[in-house]
Design a protein around this motif. Structure first.
Motif, mmCIF file in Angstrom:
data_model
loop_
_atom_site.group_PDB
_atom_site.id
_atom_site.type_symbol
_atom_site.label_atom_id
_atom_site.label_comp_id
_atom_site.label_asym_id
_atom_site.label_seq_id
_atom_site.Cartn_x
_atom_site.Cartn_y
_atom_site.Cartn_z
ATOM 1 N N GLU A 1 10.705 1.586 9.375
ATOM 2 C CA GLU A 1 11.156 1.688 7.845
ATOM 3 C C GLU A 1 12.617 2.327 7.842
ATOM 4 N N SER A 2 13.267 1.327 6.733
ATOM 5 C CA SER A 2 14.652 1.785 6.478
ATOM 6 C C SER A 2 14.988 1.870 5.171
ATOM 7 N N SER B 1 15.094 2.719 -1.749
ATOM 8 C CA SER B 1 14.247 1.671 -1.828
ATOM 9 C C SER B 1 14.045 1.425 -0.317
ATOM 10 N N PRO B 2 12.893 1.814 0.071
ATOM 11 C CA PRO B 2 12.638 1.692 1.520
ATOM 12 C C PRO B 2 12.152 0.191 1.973
ATOM 13 N N VAL B 3 12.479 -0.283 3.036
ATOM 14 C CA VAL B 3 11.953 -1.609 3.479
ATOM 15 C C VAL B 3 11.024 -1.419 4.943
ATOM 16 N N TYR B 4 9.769 -1.913 4.830
ATOM 17 C CA TYR B 4 8.963 -1.261 5.785
ATOM 18 C C TYR B 4 8.069 -2.626 6.326
ATOM 19 N N GLU B 5 7.975 -2.457 7.796
ATOM 20 C CA GLU B 5 7.402 -3.530 8.449
ATOM 21 C C GLU B 5 6.633 -3.093 9.798
ATOM 22 N N ARG B 6 5.400 -3.629 10.149
ATOM 23 C CA ARG B 6 4.836 -3.431 11.468
ATOM 24 C C ARG B 6 4.860 -4.861 12.199
ATOM 25 N N PRO C 1 0.761 -1.065 -0.163
ATOM 26 C CA PRO C 1 0.045 -0.045 -0.158
ATOM 27 C C PRO C 1 0.859 1.272 0.002
ATOM 28 N N ASN C 2 1.878 1.271 0.832
ATOM 29 C CA ASN C 2 2.966 2.533 0.836
ATOM 30 C C ASN C 2 3.273 2.754 -0.489
ATOM 31 N N SER D 1 8.346 6.969 4.267
ATOM 32 C CA SER D 1 8.973 8.137 4.114
ATOM 33 C C SER D 1 9.315 8.405 2.596
ATOM 34 N N ILE D 2 8.888 7.479 1.856
ATOM 35 C CA ILE D 2 9.219 7.689 0.379
ATOM 36 C C ILE D 2 8.460 8.923 -0.275
#
Length: 540
Positions: A514-515, A436-441, A315-316, A347-348
């Motif tokens: 996110e990183s 290229s961000p990596v995102y997780e909850r 979704p992001n 943050s992208i």
């Protein structure tokens, strides 16, 4: 992740519809028990009749409270009433009608007895209130959104058309619980009569040409697949295809209150979440059959975007693409219209907004924060990381003030039709420009006392100066966009961030992280986040 995530539902996974309906009428809540009280979250009151959390008394009392609230606010216009395809939505809508009519509220229901998506109800409220009537309209949508089949949901949308704010919902919930505690003596009910009708579907579908370039989609001839996931948008998609001459197939037109055709979500439950790879597993089998394939949840306020070259989009990622495309193509929007995002979105989006020379407007979790900006045009797009968003018409005026999954799904087809590239291709181009961000909850255990402390935690209480080897540049407990409390904290570095918020239903807190430095760095961010938050909670 449950071992059966992404596999077809079995007989043992299905809710007993007869028991669900019987419990709605037979079980009576005791509001001295917290789990049986009326409680409004960010999207209304939700629960299952089997747990005495969503029963006839809940809905009758809540509707009576809404009648009293709207009278106190001088809201004397029509109330638009709609419901989704959950089994409990039918009896709850009937209960609501009995109370509304007894309180002499002018009620408008669907002219064809169709289900009503949340965005169509928001659209109806705004259309009425922008037409110059001397009175003001509001609405109720009966839906628990993407929740499992055993749940029901009940949401109030005031005259601004979006989710009611906390002041309204707190008053309504408190009054409803008082009515239940008083054995419903203050609740008026009667047989529904004199109920008017409204063409939610036709009005909404006919207006789409004022916000989506449907002509370009039709001319392109792209093949579109739309899966309503058994939800309220099923007849809307068929009408959209017919009205605008699109090559559009409703992939699964079935409506089944047990949702037996679904694949199980990550936790082994049936959940109609179009952004979940597990819940969308059966839809993804059609990935190569269409140029654009989309999904919606039960009330169509969420979207899922599938492309042949990228599969189901995060979704992001899609929000970033939508923002980049819309702000480059919508010349009728105000030049100062901002990009709206929740603080737990990627943050992208920040980097995209900066490249567009647009103001970034960050708010806490909850779509209600975007409502004022969408109404006056100062926010061109408002989006949440949970696959909910809406944006302005071509002329810069408001479309909906609630999330619109149908709209965002159609936008994916417009993007392909006008640019020749899928949203997945556009996202890859964005990552080449911005990283290229990596995102997780993830979730972490927390006692009720710790959850309360986290909800009130001030960013200044965090003593750490580094996060995963980077200098911390911000410690936030209030949103930069509107200075509203986050109900948690967000910590930022140049290339990473995390946010921590208490769960409203479980004894855990949620860590969003996110990183831009890769998956290994993200794991360090998550580990440090837990240590930082736990340390702050111990000192609170």
């Amino acid at each position: 992740m449950n071992d059966r995530a992404g596999t077809p539902a079995q007989e043992s996974d299905l809710v007993d519809i007869d028991a669900l309906r019987a419990a709605y009428y037979d079980l009576k809540p005791d509001v001295s028990i917290p789990e049986q009280r009326v409680v409004f979250g960010t999207s209304g009151h939700r629960g299952s009749s089997l747990n005495t959390a969503f029963n006839e008394n809940h809905i009758a009392a809540t509707t009576q409270a809404i009648c009293e609230y709207r009278a106190g606010q001088g809201i004397d216009g029509p109330l638009f009433l709609g419901a989704d395809t959950h089994e409990l939505s039918g009896p709850a809508m009937t209960t609501a009608l009995e109370v509304l009519v007894a309180n002499e509220v002018r009620v408008l229901v669907d002219a064809f007895g169709d289900w009503v998506p949340t965005p169509a109800l928001s659209h109806a409220i705004l259309r009425y209130n922008n037409a110059g009537h001397p009175d003001r309209a509001d609405g109720i949508v009966v839906t628990p959104s993407h929740n499992p089949p055993a749940d029901g949901g009940f949401k109030y949308n005031p005259p601004h058309g979006g989710p009611a704010d906390t002041d309204a919902t707190s008053w309504i919930a408190a009054r409803a619980n008082d009515l239940i505690a008083d054995e419903m003596r203050g609740v008026r009910m009667s047989e529904p009569s004199g109920v008017e009708t409204y063409d939610f579907r036709g009005t909404y579908v006919d207006d789409l040409e004022n916000i989506i370039d449907v002509k370009a989609i039709a001319v392109s001839g792209i093949r579109i697949g739309a899966d309503p996931l058994g939800g309220a948008s099923v007849n809307y998609w068929a009408a959209i295809g017919e009205r605008y001459g699109l090559d559009l197939t409703v992939v699964n037109p079935n409506v089944d209150p047990t949702w037996s055709f679904m694949t199980l979500d990550w936790d082994g439950k049936i959940r109609m979440d179009p952004s979940s790879p597990s819940a969308m597993a059966s839809v993804l089998t059609h990935k190569d059959d269409f140029d654009i394939l989309t999904g919606n949840d039960a009330d169509a306020d969420r979207h899922g975007i599938v492309t042949p070259d990228g599969g189901l989009m995060n979704p992001n990622h899609y929000l970033a693409v939508a923002i980049d495309y819309l702000f480059r193509t919508r010349s009728g929007w105000r030049p100062d219209a901002a990009v709206g995002k929740t603080l737990v979105s990627s943050s992208i989006i920040d980097r995209v907004a900066e490249s567009l020379d647009r103001r970034l407007w960050e708010v806490p979790v909850g779509f209600k924060w975007f409502v004022p900006g969408l109404i006056d045009g100062s926010v061109g797009f408002g989006g949440e990381e949970s696959a909910g968003a809406s944006f302005l018409r071509f002329d810069g005026t408001v479309w909906t003030t609630d999330k619109d999954g149908i709209l965002l799904a159609l936008l994916a087809s417009e993007i392909l039709a006008t640019t020749g590239k899928t949203p997945s291709q556009h996202y890859r181009e964005l990552t080449q420009r911005f990283g290229s961000p990596v995102y997780e909850r993830v979730d972490a255990p927390a006692s009720p006392a710790q959850k309360t402390a986290l909800g009130k935690l001030d960013g200044d209480a965090i003593g750490a100066t580094e996060l995963a080897g980077e200098v911390i540049v911000a410690k936030l407990s209030r949103a930069p966009g509107n200075d509203a409390a986050l109900g948690g904290v967000k910590v930022e570095t140049a290339n990473a961030w995390f946010a921590a918020r208490p769960s409203g239903t479980e004894n855990v807190y949620k860590i969003y992280a996110e990183s831009f430095e890769g998956a290994d760095h993200l794991k360090r961010v998550q580990s440090d986040a837990k240590s930082i938050v736990d340390g702050a909670l111990d000192g609170a």
